[in-house]
Design an enzyme around this catalytic site. Structure first.
Site, PDB file in Angstrom:
ATOM      1  N   SER A  50     162.218 -17.353  11.575  1.00  0.00           N
ATOM      2  CA  SER A  50     162.080 -16.072  12.264  1.00  0.00           C
ATOM      3  C   SER A  50     163.429 -15.574  12.777  1.00  0.00           C
ATOM      4  O   SER A  50     164.392 -15.444  12.018  1.00  0.00           O
ATOM      5  CB  SER A  50     161.051 -16.220  13.392  1.00  0.00           C
ATOM      6  OG  SER A  50     160.628 -14.959  13.874  1.00  0.00           O
ATOM      7  N   ASP A 151     152.329 -11.238   7.052  1.00  0.00           N
ATOM      8  CA  ASP A 151     153.204 -11.226   8.228  1.00  0.00           C
ATOM      9  C   ASP A 151     153.037  -9.918   8.999  1.00  0.00           C
ATOM     10  O   ASP A 151     153.202  -8.827   8.443  1.00  0.00           O
ATOM     11  CB  ASP A 151     154.664 -11.384   7.796  1.00  0.00           C
ATOM     12  CG  ASP A 151     155.565 -11.867   8.928  1.00  0.00           C
ATOM     13  OD1 ASP A 151     155.313 -11.505  10.082  1.00  0.00           O
ATOM     14  OD2 ASP A 151     156.514 -12.620   8.634  1.00  0.00           O
ATOM     15  N   HIS A 207     152.737 -15.005   9.978  1.00  0.00           N
ATOM     16  CA  HIS A 207     154.120 -15.335  10.293  1.00  0.00           C
ATOM     17  C   HIS A 207     154.295 -16.826  10.601  1.00  0.00           C
ATOM     18  O   HIS A 207     153.644 -17.364  11.506  1.00  0.00           O
ATOM     19  CB  HIS A 207     154.566 -14.501  11.491  1.00  0.00           C
ATOM     20  CG  HIS A 207     156.019 -14.579  11.807  1.00  0.00           C
ATOM     21  ND1 HIS A 207     157.005 -14.182  10.930  1.00  0.00           N
ATOM     22  CD2 HIS A 207     156.676 -15.011  12.929  1.00  0.00           C
ATOM     23  CE1 HIS A 207     158.192 -14.352  11.486  1.00  0.00           C
ATOM     24  NE2 HIS A 207     158.030 -14.856  12.691  1.00  0.00           N
TER      25      HIS A 207
END
Length: 245
Positions: A50, A151, A207
């Protein structure tokens, strides 16, 4: 899983600092840490999750005197920016964290003026092109880009592959190869792609929702010295040291 000696790079004092510490400061802290690790002197791999991808790119491009990064495994990274943010008092009055990579397709001028870090990494700042950033990034042996099909954090999700919305649009997403970043080869994407060094991987789920099998399939092979997948699932081969961000 790979047999590699690895370290999780701690920056600041826990999660609070990761949000409130300016991203430039986080990169500087990470830079000094990797330069101080003797076991990385011959080169190492980065696995970034991330927001950690922005810091990882900062290490690769900006860290003078650092050991070379061999493979960059980018998992769910906001690599071309994110097109939404909870704002207060205007589109650029957001947290230090979001200021690093917010890119609103209907305000590219504001992005170039107000985004603190991503335009620098991307060599997008007018009259401030730095060939060293491109030279360092394009020296990677492999760039592994992992995108999550559902995501909802990285928007558009294709940003994890360095794709992004066309300027002025929130509906049309350009693939990496049609973006200005690629066409102008601003920091080495086109160079890496034409050399066959970029791997595009899409996994199901939300995610960072990878399971152990997916990690073994898509990440572990690049932690083994040589850095390319093979049909051999024995991970006892010599492994380069990975850093996790």
């Amino acid at each position: 899983m790979s047999g590699a000696y690895g370290q999780c790079l701690e920056i600041g004092n826990g999660a609070f600092d990761s949000v409130t510490m300016p991203i430039e400061n986080q990169v500087q802290v990470a830079c000094e840490k990797v330069k101080g690790m003797n076991e990385l002197r011959q080169g190492y791999n980065i696995v970034a999750l991330s927001q950690g991808n922005i810091i990882a790119r900062g290490i690769i491009e900006l860290c003078d005197g650092a050991p070379p990064v061999k493979n960059f495994i980018s998992i769910g990274g906001p690599n071309a920016g994110v097109a939404n943010a909870v704002c207060a008092g205007g589109p650029w009055s957001v947290t230090m964290l979001l200021m690093a990579n917010v890119k609103l397709p209907n305000d590219i001028g504001g992005y170039l003026r107000g985004c603190r870090f991503l335009p620098k990494l991307n060599n997008e700042i007018p009259n401030a092109f730095n060939s060293t950033y491109k030279e360092r990034f394009s020296s990677l042996q492999n760039l592994i880009l992992i995108m999550f099909e559902n995501d909802l954090i990285v928007t558009p999700k294709e940003s994890s592959w360095f794709g992004f919305y066309q300027d002025g649009s929130y509906t049309q997403v350009l693939p990496q190869q049609q973006t200005n970043l690629y066409l102008n080869d601003l920091f080495g994407l086109q160079t890496l792609d034409k050399a066959g060094k970029i791997k595009f991987i899409k996994v199901p789920g939300f995610h960072l929702g990878m399971d152990i099998q997916e990690l073994r399939q898509y990440v572990v092979p690049y932690l083994i010295d040589g850095g390319a997948p093979s049909t051999n699932t024995n991970t006892n081969s010599f492994s380069s040291s990975p850093i996790f961000i």
